[in-house]
Design an enzyme around this catalytic site. Structure first.
Site, mmCIF file in Angstrom:
data_model
loop_
_atom_site.group_PDB
_atom_site.id
_atom_site.type_symbol
_atom_site.label_atom_id
_atom_site.label_comp_id
_atom_site.label_asym_id
_atom_site.label_seq_id
_atom_site.Cartn_x
_atom_site.Cartn_y
_atom_site.Cartn_z
ATOM 1 N N GLY A 100 41.530 74.500 41.747
ATOM 2 C CA GLY A 100 42.254 75.117 42.052
ATOM 3 C C GLY A 100 41.338 76.703 42.896
ATOM 4 O O GLY A 100 42.190 77.588 42.932
ATOM 5 N N ASN B 208 36.097 74.193 37.027
ATOM 6 C CA ASN B 208 37.121 72.728 38.592
ATOM 7 C C ASN B 208 38.326 73.604 38.274
ATOM 8 O O ASN B 208 39.233 73.869 37.303
ATOM 9 C CB ASN B 208 36.257 71.663 38.701
ATOM 10 C CG ASN B 208 37.467 71.153 39.470
ATOM 11 O OD1 ASN B 208 37.827 70.056 38.843
ATOM 12 N ND2 ASN B 208 37.103 71.662 40.531
ATOM 13 N N CYS C 122 39.825 61.665 35.480
ATOM 14 C CA CYS C 122 40.852 61.518 36.697
ATOM 15 C C CYS C 122 42.077 60.602 35.969
ATOM 16 O O CYS C 122 41.450 60.139 35.000
ATOM 17 C CB CYS C 122 40.446 60.254 37.530
ATOM 18 S SG CYS C 122 41.317 59.472 38.497
ATOM 19 N N GLN D 209 28.198 60.484 40.305
ATOM 20 C CA GLN D 209 29.723 59.926 39.412
ATOM 21 C C GLN D 209 29.448 58.495 39.446
ATOM 22 O O GLN D 209 30.132 57.678 39.628
ATOM 23 C CB GLN D 209 30.757 61.095 39.816
ATOM 24 C CG GLN D 209 32.043 60.950 38.904
ATOM 25 C CD GLN D 209 33.275 61.646 39.234
ATOM 26 O OE1 GLN D 209 33.942 60.967 39.862
ATOM 27 N NE2 GLN D 209 32.995 63.179 38.381
ATOM 28 N N ARG E 118 39.316 70.306 46.416
ATOM 29 C CA ARG E 118 40.318 70.763 47.933
ATOM 30 C C ARG E 118 39.882 71.811 49.092
ATOM 31 O O ARG E 118 39.602 70.958 50.291
ATOM 32 C CB ARG E 118 41.845 70.424 47.994
ATOM 33 C CG ARG E 118 42.122 69.162 46.892
ATOM 34 C CD ARG E 118 43.602 68.906 46.709
ATOM 35 N NE ARG E 118 43.935 70.200 45.373
ATOM 36 C CZ ARG E 118 44.828 70.429 44.995
ATOM 37 N NH1 ARG E 118 46.148 70.060 45.933
ATOM 38 N NH2 ARG E 118 44.679 71.461 43.714
ATOM 39 N N MET F 241 34.880 63.146 45.195
ATOM 40 C CA MET F 241 37.183 63.273 45.839
ATOM 41 C C MET F 241 37.274 61.712 46.136
ATOM 42 O O MET F 241 36.245 62.062 46.961
ATOM 43 C CB MET F 241 36.876 64.581 46.227
ATOM 44 C CG MET F 241 37.341 65.764 45.292
ATOM 45 S SD MET F 241 38.142 66.840 47.127
ATOM 46 C CE MET F 241 35.661 67.361 48.449
ATOM 47 N N MET F 242 37.829 61.376 45.299
ATOM 48 C CA MET F 242 37.953 59.396 45.699
ATOM 49 C C MET F 242 38.370 59.942 47.606
ATOM 50 O O MET F 242 39.256 60.302 47.675
ATOM 51 C CB MET F 242 38.777 58.371 45.451
ATOM 52 C CG MET F 242 38.234 58.540 43.515
ATOM 53 S SD MET F 242 36.493 57.696 43.675
ATOM 54 C CE MET F 242 37.043 56.284 44.079
#
Length: 334
Positions: free
Chosen positions: A214, A212, A101, A71, A236, A19-20
Site C-alpha cells: 500500500g 511492503n 504469495c 526471488q 503496484r 510481481m508476476m
C-alpha cells in the site's frame, strides 16, 4: 552461513517488489533508468523451474540492472539449495524466498503464503539456501494467514528466521486469506498494519526489516523510514506510476540522480533498438512504460499511441517518437 553483505546492500532502503507477469527484465531495465540505487527484484521463479527449465531464459538479465535480487519459490530445502547454487553463476546481489504469495497455484505447490503455517520448514529452506549462497539470503512474508493472530504469529516467525541465520526480512503488512479471496483481493482487502511491523523492528533491532504493502509515494516511504524501519518495498505504484515514486528516489541515499520522463524515454532507445534487432517485439518493452507520464499532460495520448501500435508487426522507434511527440504537444498546449 550467510556471507558478508555486498557494498551496495543498503539498496534495501527502497526496492521494487517482485510481481508476476510484471517485473521481467524489460521492466527492470526501464525502472533502472529512473533509479540507480533501489533494489530490483525478479518475478518469482520456482526452484524446480531453475533446476529443470531453460536457465538462461529464466535467469539472464542485463548487468545494468544491478542491484538485483532473485526471488525463488519452493518448499523443498534440497531443491531450493540446488536452485540457489545454480543461480550463483548469474551473480545476483540477493536471493529471496517467497513466503507471501497467496495464489491458488502457489498454495497447491505448498509454497508462498501458506508457508506462514510452517515456519520451521521455512527455516530449513533458508538454512539450505544460505549453505549454497555467496550473497545474502532473505525472506518476504505476510503478517499472518487466515485465522492467525499477527501479534502472536509474526514475532514468532521472525524469531525463527533469526535463529536460522536470516538477517533481512521484508514484511507485507497484510494478512493473506488462503481461502475466499483472490490474489488481487489479497493485495487490497485485508487491512494494512504498519504499526505492527514498526513494533517488530523495535523488538528485533538486529534484523534488517523492510515493509511492503500500500505504499504509493516517496513521502510515505520516507515517513516509514523515519519510524525506524530499514527499508520500504514498492509494488503496484512503481509499476503504474513509476515516475512519481522512482524518479527522485535516489535522494533517500543522498544521490541527486533524477532524470525527467523524457530523458528516461531517450535512455531506453538503445535498449529498444537492441531488443528489436534480436527479433523482439516493441510491445514487450512498452507495456511496462505506459504509466511513465501518469498525471502529466499528454499521458492519455502516450498510452493510446503505444497501446494501439506497439503490438503491430514492424513497430519500432518511430512509434516511440510519435508517442513522445504527442506528449510534448500536449505539454505545450497545457
Amino acid at each position: 552461513m550467510q556471507k558478508e553483505k555486498p557494498s551496495n546492500y543498503n539498496a534495501f532502503r527502497l526496492s521494487v517488489a517482485p510481481m508476476m507477469d510484471w517485473t521481467d527484465r524489460n521492466c527492470r531495465f526501464f525502472h533502472r533508468q529512473m533509479t540507480r540505487r533501489a533494489m530490483l527484484y525478479t518475478e518469482m521463479v520456482t526452484a524446480p523451474a531453475v533446476i529443470h527449465g531453460p536457465k538462461p531464459r529464466l535467469l539472464d538479465y542485463s548487468g545494468a540492472e544491478h542491484p538485483i535480487a532473485l526471488q525463488l519459490g519452493g518448499s523443498d530445502p534440497t531443491e531450493l539449495a540446488q536452485a540457489t547454487r545454480i543461480a550463483r553463476d548469474w551473480r545476483y546481489d540477493e536471493v529471496n524466498l517467497n513466503v507471501g504469495c497467496p495464489s491458488d497455484r502457489v498454495q497447491s505447490g505448498c509454497f508462498g503464503a501458506v508457508l506462514m503455517l510452517r515456519p520451521d520448514l521455512v527455516a530449513d529452506c533458508l538454512r539450505a539456501m544460505q549453505d549454497q549462497a555467496d550473497v545474502p539470503v532473505t525472506v518476504k512474508c505476510r503478517i499472518g494467514v487466515d485465522d492467525q493472530v499477527p501479534e502472536d504469529v509474526l514475532p514468532a516467525f521472525l524469531e525463527t528466521m533469526a535463529r536460522a541465520g536470516v538477517r533481512h526480512v521484508i514484511v507485507h503488512a497484510r494478512k493473506a486469506w488462503l481461502q475466499g479471496l483472490s490474489p488481487k483481493e489479497n493485495r487490497e482487502i485485508p487491512p494494512l498494519d504498519y504499526p505492527l511491523v514498526v513494533r517488530m523492528k523495535q523488538q528485533f533491532p538486529e534484523l534488517i526489516l523492510c515493509i511492503n504493502g500500500g505504499i504509493t509515494s516517496l513521502s510515505q516511504a520516507q515517513g516509514l523510514l523515519d519510524q525506524g524501519l530499514d527499508g520500504v518495498m514498492l509494488g503496484r505504484a512503481a509499476y503504474h506510476d513509476p515516475a512519481s515514486v522512482l524518479i527522485g528516489a535516489d535522494a533517500l541515499w543522498g544521490d541527486s540522480f533524477a532524470p525527467d520522463p523524457v530523458q528516461v524515454v531517450q535512455a531506453m532507445r538503445p535498449y529498444i533498438t537492441a531488443h528489436l534487432a534480436a527479433g523482439g517485439r516493441l510491445h514487450a518493452i512498452t507495456r511496462h512504460m505506459l504509466g511513465l507520464f501518469h498525471g502529466r499532460p499528454g499521458a492519455r495520448m502516450w498510452r493510446r499511441v503505444l497501446s494501439e501500435g506497439a503490438g503491430r508487426a514492424g513497430a519500432g522507434l518511430d512509434l516511440i517518437d510519435a508517442a513522445l511527440g504527442a506528449v510534448e504537444g500536449a505539454q505545450i498546449g497545457a
